[in-house]
Design a protein around this motif. Sequence first.
Motif, PDB file in Angstrom:
ATOM      1  N   VAL A 107       1.078  -1.403   0.296  1.00 56.21           N
ATOM      2  CA  VAL A 107       0.342  -0.105   0.059  1.00 56.21           C
ATOM      3  C   VAL A 107       0.234   1.096   0.200  1.00 56.21           C
ATOM      4  O   VAL A 107       0.603   1.982  -0.401  1.00 56.21           O
ATOM      5  CB  VAL A 107      -0.836   0.013   1.163  1.00 56.21           C
ATOM      6  N   LEU A 108       2.396   1.200   1.022  1.00 54.06           N
ATOM      7  CA  LEU A 108       2.806   2.667   0.885  1.00 54.06           C
ATOM      8  C   LEU A 108       3.629   2.467  -0.784  1.00 54.06           C
ATOM      9  O   LEU A 108       3.523   3.300  -1.442  1.00 54.06           O
ATOM     10  CB  LEU A 108       3.914   2.250   1.929  1.00 54.06           C
ATOM     11  N   ALA A 109       3.807   1.745  -0.970  1.00 52.96           N
ATOM     12  CA  ALA A 109       4.462   1.732  -1.988  1.00 52.96           C
ATOM     13  C   ALA A 109       3.410   2.160  -3.608  1.00 52.96           C
ATOM     14  O   ALA A 109       4.062   2.993  -4.484  1.00 52.96           O
ATOM     15  CB  ALA A 109       5.030   0.198  -2.832  1.00 52.96           C
ATOM     16  N   TRP A 110       2.107   1.553  -3.261  1.00 56.01           N
ATOM     17  CA  TRP A 110       1.659   2.331  -4.245  1.00 56.01           C
ATOM     18  C   TRP A 110       1.034   3.632  -4.324  1.00 56.01           C
ATOM     19  O   TRP A 110       1.135   3.989  -5.289  1.00 56.01           O
ATOM     20  CB  TRP A 110       0.235   1.742  -4.487  1.00 56.01           C
ATOM     21  N   LEU A 111       0.941   3.811  -3.047  1.00 55.05           N
ATOM     22  CA  LEU A 111       0.459   5.179  -2.483  1.00 55.05           C
ATOM     23  C   LEU A 111       1.605   6.562  -2.909  1.00 55.05           C
ATOM     24  O   LEU A 111       0.961   7.393  -3.205  1.00 55.05           O
ATOM     25  CB  LEU A 111      -0.258   5.765  -1.509  1.00 55.05           C
ATOM     26  N   ALA A 112       2.744   5.810  -2.753  1.00 57.55           N
ATOM     27  CA  ALA A 112       3.737   6.246  -3.430  1.00 57.55           C
ATOM     28  C   ALA A 112       3.881   6.549  -4.787  1.00 57.55           C
ATOM     29  O   ALA A 112       4.814   8.055  -5.128  1.00 57.55           O
ATOM     30  CB  ALA A 112       5.111   6.035  -2.402  1.00 57.55           C
ATOM     31  N   THR A 113       3.775   5.695  -5.467  1.00 59.03           N
ATOM     32  CA  THR A 113       4.071   5.184  -7.280  1.00 59.03           C
ATOM     33  C   THR A 113       2.903   6.037  -7.684  1.00 59.03           C
ATOM     34  O   THR A 113       3.104   5.818  -9.161  1.00 59.03           O
ATOM     35  CB  THR A 113       5.249   4.615  -6.985  1.00 59.03           C
ATOM     36  N   GLY A 114       1.950   5.744  -7.787  1.00 56.33           N
ATOM     37  CA  GLY A 114       0.834   5.403  -7.929  1.00 56.33           C
ATOM     38  C   GLY A 114       0.084   6.555  -9.016  1.00 56.33           C
ATOM     39  O   GLY A 114       1.125   7.296  -8.940  1.00 56.33           O
ATOM     40  N   ALA A 115      -0.303   6.052 -10.173  1.00 55.49           N
ATOM     41  CA  ALA A 115      -0.190   7.303 -11.263  1.00 55.49           C
ATOM     42  C   ALA A 115      -1.334   8.044 -11.119  1.00 55.49           C
ATOM     43  O   ALA A 115      -1.297   9.060 -11.925  1.00 55.49           O
ATOM     44  CB  ALA A 115      -0.386   6.512 -13.110  1.00 55.49           C
ATOM     45  N   GLU A 116      -2.283   7.365 -10.724  1.00 56.48           N
ATOM     46  CA  GLU A 116      -3.267   8.266 -10.431  1.00 56.48           C
ATOM     47  C   GLU A 116      -3.144   8.979  -9.065  1.00 56.48           C
ATOM     48  O   GLU A 116      -4.323   9.142  -8.282  1.00 56.48           O
ATOM     49  CB  GLU A 116      -4.639   7.422 -10.186  1.00 56.48           C
ATOM     50  N   GLN A 117      -2.034   9.853  -8.938  1.00 50.01           N
ATOM     51  CA  GLN A 117      -2.081  10.885  -7.820  1.00 50.01           C
ATOM     52  C   GLN A 117      -3.464  11.574  -7.166  1.00 50.01           C
ATOM     53  O   GLN A 117      -3.939  11.570  -6.205  1.00 50.01           O
ATOM     54  CB  GLN A 117      -0.409  11.074  -7.406  1.00 50.01           C
ATOM     55  N   ASP A 118      -3.797  11.782  -8.055  1.00 44.23           N
ATOM     56  CA  ASP A 118      -4.707  13.184  -7.662  1.00 44.23           C
ATOM     57  C   ASP A 118      -6.473  12.605  -7.281  1.00 44.23           C
ATOM     58  O   ASP A 118      -7.151  13.406  -7.400  1.00 44.23           O
ATOM     59  CB  ASP A 118      -4.960  14.136  -8.555  1.00 44.23           C
ATOM     60  N   ALA A 119      -6.525  11.561  -8.218  1.00 47.83           N
ATOM     61  CA  ALA A 119      -7.539  10.467  -7.413  1.00 47.83           C
ATOM     62  C   ALA A 119      -8.268  10.648  -5.818  1.00 47.83           C
ATOM     63  O   ALA A 119      -7.676  10.618  -5.433  1.00 47.83           O
ATOM     64  CB  ALA A 119      -7.649   9.050  -7.689  1.00 47.83           C
ATOM     65  N   PRO A 120      -9.208  11.442  -5.981  1.00 40.70           N
ATOM     66  CA  PRO A 120     -10.063  11.857  -4.615  1.00 40.70           C
ATOM     67  C   PRO A 120     -10.131  10.487  -3.578  1.00 40.70           C
ATOM     68  O   PRO A 120      -9.407  10.715  -2.912  1.00 40.70           O
ATOM     69  CB  PRO A 120     -11.591  12.038  -5.119  1.00 40.70           C
ATOM     70  N   ALA A 121     -10.158   9.123  -4.075  1.00 39.83           N
ATOM     71  CA  ALA A 121     -10.632   7.766  -3.766  1.00 39.83           C
ATOM     72  C   ALA A 121      -8.929   7.632  -2.831  1.00 39.83           C
ATOM     73  O   ALA A 121      -8.362   7.607  -1.921  1.00 39.83           O
ATOM     74  CB  ALA A 121     -11.068   6.992  -3.737  1.00 39.83           C
ATOM     75  N   LEU A 122      -8.349   7.838  -3.406  1.00 44.54           N
ATOM     76  CA  LEU A 122      -6.482   7.431  -3.486  1.00 44.54           C
ATOM     77  C   LEU A 122      -6.191   9.116  -2.852  1.00 44.54           C
ATOM     78  O   LEU A 122      -5.326   8.411  -1.639  1.00 44.54           O
ATOM     79  CB  LEU A 122      -5.493   7.652  -4.502  1.00 44.54           C
ATOM     80  N   THR A 123      -6.157   9.775  -3.069  1.00 43.89           N
ATOM     81  CA  THR A 123      -6.215  10.882  -1.372  1.00 43.89           C
ATOM     82  C   THR A 123      -6.588  11.017  -0.329  1.00 43.89           C
ATOM     83  O   THR A 123      -5.913  11.235   1.280  1.00 43.89           O
ATOM     84  CB  THR A 123      -6.546  12.603  -2.323  1.00 43.89           C
ATOM     85  N   ALA A 124      -7.951  10.290  -0.004  1.00 43.25           N
ATOM     86  CA  ALA A 124      -8.403   9.908   1.084  1.00 43.25           C
ATOM     87  C   ALA A 124      -7.847   8.340   1.263  1.00 43.25           C
ATOM     88  O   ALA A 124      -7.227   8.278   2.768  1.00 43.25           O
ATOM     89  CB  ALA A 124      -9.952   9.849   0.732  1.00 43.25           C
ATOM     90  N   LEU A 125      -7.987   7.991   1.143  1.00 49.13           N
ATOM     91  CA  LEU A 125      -6.913   6.078   2.254  1.00 49.13           C
ATOM     92  C   LEU A 125      -5.123   6.828   1.785  1.00 49.13           C
ATOM     93  O   LEU A 125      -4.647   6.306   2.770  1.00 49.13           O
ATOM     94  CB  LEU A 125      -7.096   5.116   1.027  1.00 49.13           C
ATOM     95  N   ARG A 126      -4.812   7.770   1.108  1.00 50.30           N
ATOM     96  CA  ARG A 126      -3.492   7.871   1.617  1.00 50.30           C
ATOM     97  C   ARG A 126      -3.509   8.400   3.426  1.00 50.30           C
ATOM     98  O   ARG A 126      -2.670   8.490   3.997  1.00 50.30           O
ATOM     99  CB  ARG A 126      -2.369   8.811   0.231  1.00 50.30           C
TER     100      ARG A 126
END
Length: 199
Positions: A107-126
Amino acid sequence: MSSAANSDVDPRLLRSRARLLDAAAALLKSGGLEAITVEAVTRQSGVAKTTLYRHFDNIVDLRAATVELLLPSVIEAPAPGPLRDRLITLLDRQAAAIREASLQVAVLAWLATGAEQDAPALTALRQQLIDRYRVPFDQVIETAEARAVLGDLDVIAAMSQLLGPLIFTELIGIGRVTPADTVRIVDDFLYARTRDRGR
């Protein structure tokens, strides 16, 4: 969702969402985040794509909801005592959690390097992940003793300095963090902080 809101929701929708998340969680555990695709989840869950899209706007939302479901509980802060001892105990607990739940590292790796950095769900999860990690550090670093030793310290910066070696070691697979390693990490951290403050 509140219990009042839950009582208004069609039970079939709750079941289909649960089946989708169960299928996505199984895929995540067996194949990582990239294994969670719309096709794979609908095939494994037996839920139609149209129903999937009623619950999740896109694959990023589905992945974020799956990861959120599997996030570990907050690590308990050590009992009051000397700052050094508390930091060592906290890092030992963090190292054990990382070893036992490799999902955290993924999860940490995905959040750090994910292509969808600005996706609201990803931002909330981060943010939720940061908040979960931050709780025990706040309880240790936001004490009078810690402030006396460390000065005005940004908790996120301290977490990065202390957790960074643990996560890096696990990510690249160069071994396991031992109790001796956590002692060294804490001592180096305290030495650098007190030296910077002229102590």
